[in-house]
Design a protein around this motif. Structure first.
Motif, PDB file in Angstrom:
ATOM      1  N   MET A   1      43.860 -32.412 -26.023  1.00 19.52           N
ATOM      2  CA  MET A   1      44.550 -31.973 -24.803  1.00 19.52           C
ATOM      3  C   MET A   1      45.938 -31.471 -25.168  1.00 19.52           C
ATOM      4  O   MET A   1      46.681 -32.142 -25.895  1.00 19.52           O
ATOM      5  CB  MET A   1      44.636 -33.123 -23.800  1.00 19.52           C
ATOM      6  N   ALA A   2      46.303 -30.300 -24.682  1.00 19.52           N
ATOM      7  CA  ALA A   2      47.583 -29.700 -25.034  1.00 19.52           C
ATOM      8  C   ALA A   2      48.720 -30.354 -24.258  1.00 19.52           C
ATOM      9  O   ALA A   2      48.528 -30.898 -23.169  1.00 19.52           O
ATOM     10  CB  ALA A   2      47.541 -28.204 -24.727  1.00 19.52           C
ATOM     11  N   ASP A   3      49.915 -30.289 -24.828  1.00 21.25           N
ATOM     12  CA  ASP A   3      51.100 -30.799 -24.149  1.00 21.25           C
ATOM     13  C   ASP A   3      51.547 -29.814 -23.075  1.00 21.25           C
ATOM     14  O   ASP A   3      51.503 -28.589 -23.265  1.00 21.25           O
ATOM     15  CB  ASP A   3      52.235 -30.993 -25.150  1.00 21.25           C
ATOM     16  N   LEU A   4      51.971 -30.349 -21.950  1.00 22.88           N
ATOM     17  CA  LEU A   4      52.509 -29.549 -20.857  1.00 22.88           C
ATOM     18  C   LEU A   4      53.968 -29.907 -20.647  1.00 22.88           C
ATOM     19  O   LEU A   4      54.408 -31.013 -20.957  1.00 22.88           O
ATOM     20  CB  LEU A   4      51.738 -29.812 -19.562  1.00 22.88           C
ATOM     21  N   GLU A   5      54.696 -28.970 -20.085  1.00 19.08           N
ATOM     22  CA  GLU A   5      56.060 -29.238 -19.654  1.00 19.08           C
ATOM     23  C   GLU A   5      56.131 -29.044 -18.148  1.00 19.08           C
ATOM     24  O   GLU A   5      55.280 -28.376 -17.540  1.00 19.08           O
ATOM     25  CB  GLU A   5      57.039 -28.307 -20.365  1.00 19.08           C
ATOM     26  N   GLY A   6      57.166 -29.632 -17.533  1.00 24.62           N
ATOM     27  CA  GLY A   6      57.349 -29.498 -16.104  1.00 24.62           C
ATOM     28  C   GLY A   6      57.086 -30.795 -15.378  1.00 24.62           C
ATOM     29  O   GLY A   6      57.133 -31.886 -15.970  1.00 24.62           O
ATOM     30  N   THR A   7      56.784 -30.666 -14.096  1.00 23.33           N
ATOM     31  CA  THR A   7      56.581 -31.837 -13.246  1.00 23.33           C
ATOM     32  C   THR A   7      55.293 -31.686 -12.453  1.00 23.33           C
ATOM     33  O   THR A   7      54.848 -30.575 -12.160  1.00 23.33           O
ATOM     34  CB  THR A   7      57.755 -32.007 -12.268  1.00 23.33           C
ATOM     35  N   CYS A   8      54.720 -32.842 -12.097  1.00 27.18           N
ATOM     36  CA  CYS A   8      53.453 -32.829 -11.360  1.00 27.18           C
ATOM     37  C   CYS A   8      53.322 -34.121 -10.576  1.00 27.18           C
ATOM     38  O   CYS A   8      53.372 -35.214 -11.167  1.00 27.18           O
ATOM     39  CB  CYS A   8      52.274 -32.661 -12.318  1.00 27.18           C
ATOM     40  N   ASP A   9      53.167 -34.019  -9.254  1.00 27.65           N
ATOM     41  CA  ASP A   9      52.885 -35.175  -8.427  1.00 27.65           C
ATOM     42  C   ASP A   9      51.568 -35.805  -8.881  1.00 27.65           C
ATOM     43  O   ASP A   9      50.612 -35.104  -9.245  1.00 27.65           O
ATOM     44  CB  ASP A   9      52.793 -34.722  -6.966  1.00 27.65           C
TER      45      ASP A   9
ATOM     46  N   LEU B   1      44.669 -27.658 -16.836  1.00 27.26           N
ATOM     47  CA  LEU B   1      45.532 -26.746 -17.586  1.00 27.26           C
ATOM     48  C   LEU B   1      45.644 -27.200 -19.040  1.00 27.26           C
ATOM     49  O   LEU B   1      45.527 -26.382 -19.964  1.00 27.26           O
ATOM     50  CB  LEU B   1      46.910 -26.680 -16.935  1.00 27.26           C
ATOM     51  N   ALA B   2      45.843 -28.493 -19.256  1.00 29.88           N
ATOM     52  CA  ALA B   2      45.959 -28.992 -20.633  1.00 29.88           C
ATOM     53  C   ALA B   2      44.676 -28.752 -21.420  1.00 29.88           C
ATOM     54  O   ALA B   2      44.713 -28.350 -22.594  1.00 29.88           O
ATOM     55  CB  ALA B   2      46.295 -30.486 -20.607  1.00 29.88           C
ATOM     56  N   ASP B   3      43.530 -28.973 -20.785  1.00 33.12           N
ATOM     57  CA  ASP B   3      42.250 -28.755 -21.465  1.00 33.12           C
ATOM     58  C   ASP B   3      42.035 -27.278 -21.800  1.00 33.12           C
ATOM     59  O   ASP B   3      41.575 -26.938 -22.901  1.00 33.12           O
ATOM     60  CB  ASP B   3      41.100 -29.253 -20.590  1.00 33.12           C
TER      61      ASP B   3
ATOM     62  N   LEU C   1      44.315 -24.971 -22.218  1.00 31.31           N
ATOM     63  CA  LEU C   1      45.230 -24.579 -23.278  1.00 31.31           C
ATOM     64  C   LEU C   1      44.752 -25.098 -24.630  1.00 31.31           C
ATOM     65  O   LEU C   1      44.817 -24.387 -25.643  1.00 31.31           O
ATOM     66  CB  LEU C   1      46.635 -25.095 -22.979  1.00 31.31           C
ATOM     67  N   ALA C   2      44.240 -26.311 -24.659  1.00 23.85           N
ATOM     68  CA  ALA C   2      43.763 -26.890 -25.921  1.00 23.85           C
ATOM     69  C   ALA C   2      42.544 -26.152 -26.448  1.00 23.85           C
ATOM     70  O   ALA C   2      42.387 -25.968 -27.664  1.00 23.85           O
ATOM     71  CB  ALA C   2      43.442 -28.372 -25.718  1.00 23.85           C
ATOM     72  N   SER C   3      41.671 -25.729 -25.551  1.00 29.97           N
ATOM     73  CA  SER C   3      40.445 -25.044 -25.966  1.00 29.97           C
ATOM     74  C   SER C   3      40.669 -23.580 -26.297  1.00 29.97           C
ATOM     75  O   SER C   3      39.811 -22.944 -26.918  1.00 29.97           O
ATOM     76  CB  SER C   3      39.393 -25.144 -24.859  1.00 29.97           C
ATOM     77  N   GLY C   4      41.803 -23.032 -25.878  1.00 32.05           N
ATOM     78  CA  GLY C   4      42.061 -21.620 -26.080  1.00 32.05           C
ATOM     79  C   GLY C   4      41.605 -20.744 -24.936  1.00 32.05           C
ATOM     80  O   GLY C   4      41.813 -19.521 -24.984  1.00 32.05           O
ATOM     81  N   GLU C   5      40.988 -21.331 -23.917  1.00 30.96           N
ATOM     82  CA  GLU C   5      40.643 -20.526 -22.740  1.00 30.96           C
ATOM     83  C   GLU C   5      41.894 -19.910 -22.145  1.00 30.96           C
ATOM     84  O   GLU C   5      41.911 -18.747 -21.747  1.00 30.96           O
ATOM     85  CB  GLU C   5      39.919 -21.389 -21.703  1.00 30.96           C
ATOM     86  N   ASP C   6      42.939 -20.717 -22.031  1.00 33.38           N
ATOM     87  CA  ASP C   6      44.270 -20.213 -21.709  1.00 33.38           C
ATOM     88  C   ASP C   6      45.081 -20.191 -22.981  1.00 33.38           C
ATOM     89  O   ASP C   6      45.017 -21.134 -23.796  1.00 33.38           O
ATOM     90  CB  ASP C   6      44.962 -21.118 -20.674  1.00 33.38           C
TER      91      ASP C   6
ATOM     92  N   TRP D   1      53.868 -25.722 -17.067  1.00 31.41           N
ATOM     93  CA  TRP D   1      53.666 -24.593 -17.968  1.00 31.41           C
ATOM     94  C   TRP D   1      53.385 -25.133 -19.363  1.00 31.41           C
ATOM     95  O   TRP D   1      53.694 -26.282 -19.678  1.00 31.41           O
ATOM     96  CB  TRP D   1      54.890 -23.678 -17.979  1.00 31.41           C
ATOM     97  N   GLY D   2      52.785 -24.271 -20.174  1.00 33.14           N
ATOM     98  CA  GLY D   2      52.482 -24.690 -21.536  1.00 33.14           C
ATOM     99  C   GLY D   2      51.802 -23.590 -22.313  1.00 33.14           C
ATOM    100  O   GLY D   2      51.509 -22.510 -21.794  1.00 33.14           O
ATOM    101  N   GLY D   3      51.539 -23.855 -23.579  1.00 34.03           N
ATOM    102  CA  GLY D   3      50.869 -22.886 -24.430  1.00 34.03           C
ATOM    103  C   GLY D   3      51.841 -21.933 -25.100  1.00 34.03           C
ATOM    104  O   GLY D   3      53.001 -22.259 -25.347  1.00 34.03           O
TER     105      GLY D   3
END
Length: 378
Positions: free
Chosen positions: A1-9, A19-21, A23-28, A46-48
């Motif tokens: 699972m990729a690292d994300l930045e920002g905030t999330c409730d 989003l993390a998945d 980004l980790a897989s390369g789909e994003d 955001w991330g990637g």
């Protein structure tokens, strides 16, 4: 699972996980997602990577070309003029732009431009991308054309010329170009990092989009002089056009807005919240009601999909099964970017990425994120 930045409730944890998945897989490759409720951010992630070489991280202030999500901001500019009593949806376009009455277009109404039903969905060929970037000249060409179908009878997606048409109304009424009007009347007051016509000093923040997989040959066998063929080939440009300085600098209100999910969600929170956000009043409830007045419902002459258009925005239809029913309006950008406004939940949802996906009205990733966001909102 990729690292994300920002905030999330916490209730939107599934959105963050998706989003993390991806980004980790390369789909994003790189992406941002934002959700606001009552104008307040509940997701700002955001991330990637901002580049294909994976050298430059996608940062908080990374922006990219959002393609047709630009149309929603262009539509909002027109609605601001409607709100101020300067633009009448039922007036002939020629009241504001006399030259547009040429070749049988004297009956085209302002609402026809804003709902993709004007009969002028593209340029008569031959036309190049360079021609389109010369906004005054290419806009004058549109005024001189004959409509390709009876205005008001059906939608035909105004693929690349929507901003030329609507932007010309803005310019003739207000005196400012579309990009300047948006900057001074919408994004500036709202503090939203979104640009139609990007200054050179902002170029180093741009994540170039990566072209999507090759399109299926959807126009094979189509009438070479039909509405769809003429629209898609007048002109036919690739996603890499957006890498060029000339594209970034131009004011193409259909397709070259640069921003991120945060800025799109911020702008459209005005609609979600009844027209006023943090003391900035742009619209009244009456003008917002106009968005949801259905102008067309059926197969679009350009995209072929069963679409419903209101004033300036798409409405839920069979072509977008990932949207729930309700007082919702939206639009997507080529490759998957999207902005969705729900006035009942007072929510705005946006997704912006640089790896373009397959699909006509959003990619598989678009559907994932929007469905997860609505599941959390419910």
């Amino acid at each position: 699972m990729a690292d994300l930045e920002g905030t999330c409730d916490a209730r939107f944890a599934d959105v963050a996980d998706l989003l993390a998945d991806n980004l980790a897989s390369g789909e994003d490759l790189g992406a941002s997602i934002a959700v606001t409720v009552d104008g307040r951010p509940v997701v700002d992630l955001w991330g990637g990577w901002a580049d294909q070489e994976q050298v430059t991280p996608w940062r908080r202030d990374t922006i990219t070309n959002v393609w047709s999500c630009t149309k929603t901001v262009t539509s909002l500019a027109a609605l601001v003029l409607v709100e101020r009593g300067l633009l009448d949806l039922d007036a002939p376009v020629a009241r504001y732009w006399p030259q547009f009455a040429a070749q049988g277009k004297e009956g085209v109404r302002v609402r026809h431009l804003l709902s993709h039903t004007s009969g002028v969905s593209g340029w008569e060929r031959p036309v190049t991308v360079a021609d389109v970037l010369d906004v005054p000249t290419s806009t004058a060409r549109l005024a001189a054309q004959t409509p390709w179908w009876p205005p008001g009878t059906a939608s035909g997606y105004h693929l690349l010329n929507y901003g030329h048409l609507v932007g010309e109304l803005v310019r003739r009424i207000d005196g400012r170009t579309l990009g300047r009007f948006v900057a001074e009347e919408i994004t500036g007051p709202l503090g939203a990092d979104f640009h139609i016509g990007l200054p050179d000093h902002e170029f180093d923040r741009v994540a170039d989009v990566l072209p999507p997989p090759p399109r299926p040959v959807g126009l094979a066998g189509a009438d070479p002089d039909g509405v769809a063929m003429k629209t898609f080939t007048g002109p036919m440009g690739g996603a890499d056009e957006s890498w060029h300085p000339e594209w970034r600098r131009a004011e193409i209100g259909a397709a070259n807005g640069h921003g991120n999910a945060r800025s799109l969600a911020r702008i459209h929170s005005v609609i979600a919240c009844g027209g006023t956000l943090d003391g900035v009043r742009l619209l009244s409830s009456r003008t917002i009601d106009a968005i949801f007045q259905q102008q067309s419902d059926g197969p679009d002459l350009v995209l072929g999909a069963h679409l419903r258009f209101g004033i300036g925005f798409g409405l839920p239809s069979p072509a977008v099964p990932y949207l729930p029913q309700g007082r919702i309006c939206f639009w997507t950008g080529w490759g998957g970017s999207v902005v969705v406004i729900d006035t009942e939940r007072r929510a705005a949802i946006a997704y912006v990425m640089n790896r373009m996906g397959a699909g006509q009205l959003g990619s598989a990733r678009t559907a994932q994120y929007i469905e997860a966001a609505f599941a959390a909102l419910d």
